[in-house]
Design a protein around this motif. Structure first.
Motif, short mmCIF file in Angstrom:
data_model
loop_
_atom_site.label_atom_id
_atom_site.label_comp_id
_atom_site.label_asym_id
_atom_site.label_seq_id
_atom_site.Cartn_x
_atom_site.Cartn_y
_atom_site.Cartn_z
N VAL A 19 0.83 -1.21 0.00
CA VAL A 19 0.00 0.00 0.00
C VAL A 19 0.86 1.26 0.00
CG1 VAL A 19 -1.70 1.33 1.32
CG2 VAL A 19 -1.93 -1.16 1.12
N VAL A 20 1.95 1.25 0.77
CA VAL A 20 2.84 2.41 0.88
C VAL A 20 4.26 1.97 0.54
CG1 VAL A 20 3.73 4.24 2.39
CG2 VAL A 20 1.39 3.40 2.70
N THR A 21 4.93 2.74 -0.32
CA THR A 21 6.33 2.48 -0.61
C THR A 21 7.11 3.79 -0.43
OG1 THR A 21 6.07 2.95 -2.98
CG2 THR A 21 5.79 0.67 -2.27
N ALA A 22 8.40 3.69 -0.17
CA ALA A 22 9.22 4.87 0.09
C ALA A 22 10.45 4.85 -0.82
CB ALA A 22 9.65 4.90 1.55
N MET A 23 10.81 6.04 -1.33
CA MET A 23 11.95 6.17 -2.23
C MET A 23 12.88 7.27 -1.74
SD MET A 23 12.05 7.21 -6.30
CE MET A 23 11.88 8.97 -5.96
N ALA A 24 14.18 7.01 -1.78
CA ALA A 24 15.19 8.01 -1.42
C ALA A 24 15.91 8.46 -2.69
CB ALA A 24 16.20 7.41 -0.45
N ARG A 25 16.11 9.77 -2.79
CA ARG A 25 16.77 10.32 -3.96
C ARG A 25 17.40 11.65 -3.58
NH1 ARG A 25 13.70 10.67 -9.78
NH2 ARG A 25 15.21 11.94 -10.93
N ASP A 26 18.62 11.88 -3.95
CA ASP A 26 19.31 13.14 -3.69
C ASP A 26 19.53 13.87 -5.00
OD1 ASP A 26 19.39 12.27 -1.09
OD2 ASP A 26 21.52 11.74 -1.12
N GLU A 122 13.39 -0.57 5.53
CA GLU A 122 12.77 -1.87 5.26
C GLU A 122 12.93 -2.24 3.79
OE1 GLU A 122 11.09 -3.91 7.60
OE2 GLU A 122 12.14 -2.52 8.94
N PRO A 123 12.81 -3.52 3.46
CA PRO A 123 12.80 -3.92 2.05
C PRO A 123 11.63 -3.25 1.32
CG PRO A 123 13.02 -5.83 3.48
CD PRO A 123 12.68 -4.68 4.37
N ILE A 124 11.75 -3.06 0.02
CA ILE A 124 10.65 -2.48 -0.76
C ILE A 124 9.39 -3.33 -0.57
CG2 ILE A 124 9.82 -1.92 -3.07
CD1 ILE A 124 11.99 -0.07 -2.13
N GLU A 125 9.53 -4.65 -0.73
CA GLU A 125 8.40 -5.55 -0.47
C GLU A 125 8.56 -6.09 0.94
OE1 GLU A 125 7.40 -8.41 -3.46
OE2 GLU A 125 7.88 -7.04 -5.12
N TYR A 126 8.22 -5.24 1.90
CA TYR A 126 8.36 -5.61 3.31
C TYR A 126 7.39 -6.74 3.66
CZ TYR A 126 4.82 -1.89 3.07
OH TYR A 126 3.77 -1.09 2.70
N ALA A 127 7.74 -7.44 4.72
CA ALA A 127 6.95 -8.60 5.14
C ALA A 127 5.55 -8.17 5.60
CB ALA A 127 7.66 -9.34 6.26
N ILE A 128 4.56 -9.01 5.30
CA ILE A 128 3.19 -8.82 5.78
C ILE A 128 2.73 -10.13 6.42
CG2 ILE A 128 0.79 -8.38 5.14
CD1 ILE A 128 1.78 -6.68 2.86
N PRO A 129 2.41 -10.11 7.73
CA PRO A 129 2.56 -8.97 8.65
C PRO A 129 4.03 -8.77 9.01
CG PRO A 129 1.87 -10.91 9.86
CD PRO A 129 1.89 -11.32 8.42
N ARG A 131 7.13 -5.45 10.48
CA ARG A 131 7.43 -4.06 10.86
C ARG A 131 7.11 -3.07 9.74
NH1 ARG A 131 12.15 -0.67 10.64
NH2 ARG A 131 12.24 0.79 12.43
N GLY A 132 7.45 -3.43 8.50
CA GLY A 132 7.18 -2.53 7.39
C GLY A 132 5.70 -2.23 7.24
N GLU A 133 4.88 -3.26 7.38
CA GLU A 133 3.44 -3.05 7.26
C GLU A 133 2.93 -2.13 8.37
OE1 GLU A 133 -0.70 -5.64 6.92
OE2 GLU A 133 0.98 -6.40 8.11
N TYR A 134 3.44 -2.32 9.57
CA TYR A 134 3.01 -1.47 10.70
C TYR A 134 3.43 -0.02 10.48
CZ TYR A 134 2.70 -6.15 12.75
OH TYR A 134 2.43 -7.48 12.98
#
Length: 269
Positions: A19-26, A122-129, A131-134
């Protein structure tokens, strides 16, 4: 499937099954992104630096602690007005509906910032359930509670207003009044006074003040003093400029300077 281990390409984050993903970019000062849109909503945010974002509907300048909510499908492009550490998130369309279909600037709380940074660990495809999902669910909760900040430069479509607004953007310190602009673009002052709220949602003076806020953020980020900024924007004194700034944003320019110079935590951005 693309390698999304820590891609800096926004296209790699649009169909990740989370549902939510995060990207880092400088990005370096002066870099401009090409116009594009996303399948997902985006919270465009930088932990450090200043960005300007443009859509067909308006323009926003984002200082640290502020982020732009961009609904799915909205074409936009950004420019780094300083060196930028972008830490942005993408939200699946179904979940994004709860946050509205218009671009808006939001206040990034300490908690929301830390949640975004934690999700990047967290990994892009974090584990469900897991920490990433929480973290993702907490991000959605904190985003729902976030305050909207009245920073926006809505852009008109009427050719006469476009000419005026473009000239003001090129010279934010211009002292021309609506009557002088009327003579230049071939319209009556009454017509322009009527068109500004119709086309932008703001009266002429309010629109100019939004440009002044954007220019002030840019100059503050590059080390200019409040006195220098007030003079450049045509204010009679630094206090007159500060009064305008605080009336709209609820905080003084000095408050923003203090924020930028003191990171929220010692955690790397």
């Amino acid at each position: 499937m693309p390698n999304t281990a820590r891609s800096s390409d926004h296209r790699d984050y649009q169909r990740v099954p989370r549902v939510v993903t995060a990207m880092a970019r400088d990005e370096e000062h002066g870099v401009t992104g090409t116009p594009h849109s996303h399948e997902r909503a985006q919270l465009l945010y930088a932990t450090q630096g200043l960005m300007r974002v443009r859509t067909d509907a308006g323009m926003w300048v984002l200082p640290p602690r502020r982020a732009l909510w961009i609904p799915p499908g909205v074409v936009h492009h950004w420019t780094a007005l300083s060196k930028v550490t972008m830490r942005t998130i993408y939200i699946a369309p179904d979940a994004a509906r709860a946050f509205g279909d218009q671009c808006r600037v939001i206040e990034v709380s300490t908690l929301l910032r830390e949640l975004i940074l934690a999700l990047l660990d967290e990994p892009i495809e974090y584990a469900i359930p897991g920490r990433g999902e929480y973290l993702a669910m907490l991000i959605l909760s904190e985003l729902a509670a976030a305050e909207t900040v009245p920073i926006a430069i809505p852009w008109p479509r009427d050719r006469r207003l476009v000419a005026i607004c473009s000239a003001i953007m090129d010279d934010p310190g211009s002292s021309r009044n609506i009557e002088q602009w009327a003579d230049e673009v071939g319209a009556s002052a009454r017509t322009l006074i009527r068109l500004f709220p119709k086309e932008t949602g703001l009266h002429y003076r309010q629109w100019v003040q939004q440009v002044h806020l954007a220019e002030a953020f840019n100059r503050l980020a590059h080390g200019q003093s409040i006195g220098e900024i007030a003079t450049a924007l045509g204010y009679a004194s630094p206090s007159a400029f500060s009064v305008m700034f605080r009336r709209i944003l609820g905080k003084t320019p000095q408050h923003y300077l203090t924020e930028w110079r003191q990171p929220l935590t010692q955690r790397p951005a």
